[in-house]
Design a protein around this motif. Structure first.
Motif, mmCIF file in Angstrom:
data_model
loop_
_atom_site.group_PDB
_atom_site.id
_atom_site.type_symbol
_atom_site.label_atom_id
_atom_site.label_comp_id
_atom_site.label_asym_id
_atom_site.label_seq_id
_atom_site.Cartn_x
_atom_site.Cartn_y
_atom_site.Cartn_z
ATOM 1 N N GLU A 22 -3.765 1.923 -5.486
ATOM 2 C CA GLU A 22 -2.914 2.732 -4.618
ATOM 3 C C GLU A 22 -2.239 3.830 -5.426
ATOM 4 O OE1 GLU A 22 -2.232 2.566 -1.140
ATOM 5 O OE2 GLU A 22 -4.068 1.381 -1.297
ATOM 6 N N LEU A 79 2.780 -2.145 -6.153
ATOM 7 C CA LEU A 79 1.711 -1.442 -5.448
ATOM 8 C C LEU A 79 0.402 -2.189 -5.659
ATOM 9 C CD1 LEU A 79 2.264 2.343 -6.169
ATOM 10 C CD2 LEU A 79 2.429 1.165 -3.984
ATOM 11 N N LYS A 125 0.873 -1.170 0.000
ATOM 12 C CA LYS A 125 0.000 0.000 0.000
ATOM 13 C C LYS A 125 0.916 1.226 0.000
ATOM 14 C CE LYS A 125 -4.014 -2.078 1.788
ATOM 15 N NZ LYS A 125 -4.797 -2.286 0.609
ATOM 16 N N ALA A 126 0.388 2.372 -0.384
ATOM 17 C CA ALA A 126 1.196 3.589 -0.435
ATOM 18 C C ALA A 126 1.809 3.898 0.929
ATOM 19 C CB ALA A 126 0.353 4.755 -0.925
#
Length: 66
Positions: A61, A57, A15-16
């Motif tokens: 995201e 990613l 995830k970011a």
């Protein structure tokens, strides 16, 4: 430094909030450690040059600059 992703290696979806990505990641066993390298996943999938683990990613995201 960039490794060619190997299809048989595990994929770690990030995830970011998990960035910056690095390998070995916290879920890897200590015995499989190698020097820490940062993985650039901002352009899709990237692989660790040491062990070949693939990072990408998660869908949807978005990476925001600082």
């Amino acid at each position: 430094m960039s490794a060619i992703p190997k299809p048989d290696m595990p994929v770690v979806e990030l995830k970011a909030k998990d960035l910056p990505a690095y390998c070995p990641n916290p879920s890897m066993p200590i015995w499989s450690s190698h020097p820490r390298v940062f993985i650039d996943v901002t352009h899709g999938e990237a692989a660790c040059p040491y062990c070949g683990t693939r990072y990408r990613l998660a869908e949807g995201e978005v990476v925001h600059g600082h």
